[in-house]
Design a protein around this motif. Structure first.
Motif, PDB file in Angstrom:
ATOM      1  N   TYR A 132      66.415 -51.253 -24.668  1.00 39.59           N
ATOM      2  CA  TYR A 132      66.950 -52.517 -24.170  1.00 39.59           C
ATOM      3  C   TYR A 132      66.026 -53.683 -24.496  1.00 39.59           C
ATOM      4  O   TYR A 132      64.818 -53.567 -24.321  1.00 39.59           O
ATOM      5  CB  TYR A 132      67.125 -52.421 -22.658  1.00 39.59           C
ATOM      6  N   PHE A 136      71.471 -53.383 -28.953  1.00 45.93           N
ATOM      7  CA  PHE A 136      72.791 -53.977 -29.126  1.00 45.93           C
ATOM      8  C   PHE A 136      72.910 -54.786 -30.415  1.00 45.93           C
ATOM      9  O   PHE A 136      74.017 -55.035 -30.896  1.00 45.93           O
ATOM     10  CB  PHE A 136      73.129 -54.879 -27.928  1.00 45.93           C
ATOM     11  N   PHE A 205      73.524 -63.526 -25.930  1.00 45.46           N
ATOM     12  CA  PHE A 205      73.111 -62.465 -25.003  1.00 45.46           C
ATOM     13  C   PHE A 205      72.956 -63.054 -23.615  1.00 45.46           C
ATOM     14  O   PHE A 205      72.385 -64.134 -23.442  1.00 45.46           O
ATOM     15  CB  PHE A 205      71.780 -61.849 -25.446  1.00 45.46           C
ATOM     16  N   VAL A 234      77.083 -60.215 -26.099  1.00 41.27           N
ATOM     17  CA  VAL A 234      76.663 -59.077 -25.277  1.00 41.27           C
ATOM     18  C   VAL A 234      76.303 -59.596 -23.894  1.00 41.27           C
ATOM     19  O   VAL A 234      75.469 -60.503 -23.765  1.00 41.27           O
ATOM     20  CB  VAL A 234      75.466 -58.332 -25.899  1.00 41.27           C
ATOM     21  N   ILE A 336      77.991 -53.225 -19.623  1.00 37.96           N
ATOM     22  CA  ILE A 336      77.531 -53.944 -20.811  1.00 37.96           C
ATOM     23  C   ILE A 336      78.741 -54.256 -21.673  1.00 37.96           C
ATOM     24  O   ILE A 336      79.395 -53.352 -22.217  1.00 37.96           O
ATOM     25  CB  ILE A 336      76.493 -53.127 -21.614  1.00 37.96           C
ATOM     26  N   ILE A 338      80.259 -55.623 -24.989  1.00 41.67           N
ATOM     27  CA  ILE A 338      79.904 -55.813 -26.403  1.00 41.67           C
ATOM     28  C   ILE A 338      81.173 -56.275 -27.123  1.00 41.67           C
ATOM     29  O   ILE A 338      82.091 -55.486 -27.346  1.00 41.67           O
ATOM     30  CB  ILE A 338      79.350 -54.524 -27.036  1.00 41.67           C
TER      31      ILE A 338
END
Length: 341
Positions: A132, A136, A205, A234, A336, A338
């Motif tokens: 993390y 992603f 993000f 994300v 999460i 995406i």
């Protein structure tokens, strides 16, 4: 929807929100008379749950009006910045892991940290925490990246060091000042007020921002507009159907009234992203914050203090939850999103 006057025990003006912001279904009261047990904002709050079984979004009703939301952040943790401390052993192991797997530059790994990172990766229990947030974006060419809600700036700096042209956005002037002292480019305000040109960013993000936003679908839609084709949005946010919410219920740390205005489920987040314009969307869950959430929830439930036994129990709970997640992949502590444009 009607705006109410401030009551004697309520420092913020509020607005009634009887219908779900995602699917427009009626809501039913889930938890009533919830106070702010974390940062002591005055008032009592009711958390509603969408009656649509294919959505089940949760939200505050009544909800603070947008102009008064700042009152919920007077004692918030982002106001307590400190000089970065020497990295813990785990952070050095994480740095070694990210240098090895993502080519992230680091000055803090050594042979011992590299060896331990390989060992922990093989065990696979802490891999998601070490991946993390770089995992992603590992297949995306480095370009312009926008982080929504920068906090202390740690993640923004991580992206910048990795080679992204990274800038941040935060409503908190103290966060903006702290990041400026670290040489990071951060704007103050909300996303819409920045008036970015269309197709400006290769990636967006946000970590634990979506739950604080009065109009989350509008936020995602603005993100869609300013992303370049092929870009990624994300977003990490608490999972309303997490195993820890099922365990702790009204004492779950993820509720956090009155700052958490919406708590998403996987279904609600998928629907919100599609309504915002995204067609290539997936939502997964993870447990990288599970130990901290377990500890905080246990303290809320029992009024106990943080201690070594509790930290040990929290990490054990995280191991159990990670094992459980392998069989029930929607049970993770955080969702999460995406979404690719």
């Amino acid at each position: 929807m009607s705006t109410q006057e401030t009551s004697p025990n309520q420092s913020m003006r509020v607005s009634v929100k009887n219908r779900c912001a995602c699917c427009n279904s009626n809501g039913v009261a889930l938890y009533g008379e919830q106070g702010d047990r974390l940062f002591n904002t005055p008032g009592k709050w009711t958390i509603y749950k969408c009656s649509n079984a294919r959505c089940e979004l949760m939200w505050l009703n009544p909800m603070p009006v947008e102009e008064d939301l700042y009152l919920a952040y007077q004692n918030y943790y982002t106001h307590a910045f400190s000089t970065p401390k020497k990295s813990s052993l785990f952070l050095r192991i994480k740095s070694a892991h990210q240098a090895l797997h993502f080519n992230h530059p680091t000055k803090e790994s050594g042979s011992t940290a590299q060896l331990l990172s390989k060992l922990i990766t093989r065990l696979n229990f802490f891999k998601e925490s070490m991946d993390y947030p770089l995992i992603f974006f590992k297949d995306l060419p480095h370009g312009n990246l926008l982080e929504l809600g920068v906090g202390s700036g740690e993640t923004l700096k991580q992206f910048s060091d990795w080679g992204w042209q990274a800038e941040g956005l935060d409503f908190d002037p103290e966060a903006v000042k702290a990041c400026a002292l670290r040489g990071l480019q951060v704007r103050q305000g909300d996303l819409h007020s920045q008036k970015f040109a269309s197709e400006t960013f290769n990636a967006i993000f946000s970590a634990h921002v979506m739950e604080h936003v009065p109009q989350p679908i509008e936020l995602i839609a603005e993100g869609f507009r300013i992303l370049k084709p092929g870009g990624l949005f994300v977003a990490v946010t608490p999972n309303g159907k997490s195993a820890l919410h099922s365990l702790f219920k009204k004492d779950w740390r993820g509720l956090e009234p009155p700052r958490h205005l919406h708590i998403f489920t996987k279904e609600a987040l998928l629907s919100s992203a599609k309504q915002a314009g995204f067609s290539k969307v997936k939502v997964i869950t993870s447990n990288f914050s599970a130990a901290g959430v377990f500890s905080a929830s246990a303290r809320l439930k029992t009024n106990c203090q943080n201690s070594f036994p509790l930290r040990l129990l929290s990490n054990l709970a995280r191991l159990i939850l990670t094992f459980y997640w392998r069989f029930y992949p929607d049970s993770g502590e955080e969702l999460i999103l995406i979404a690719e444009k």
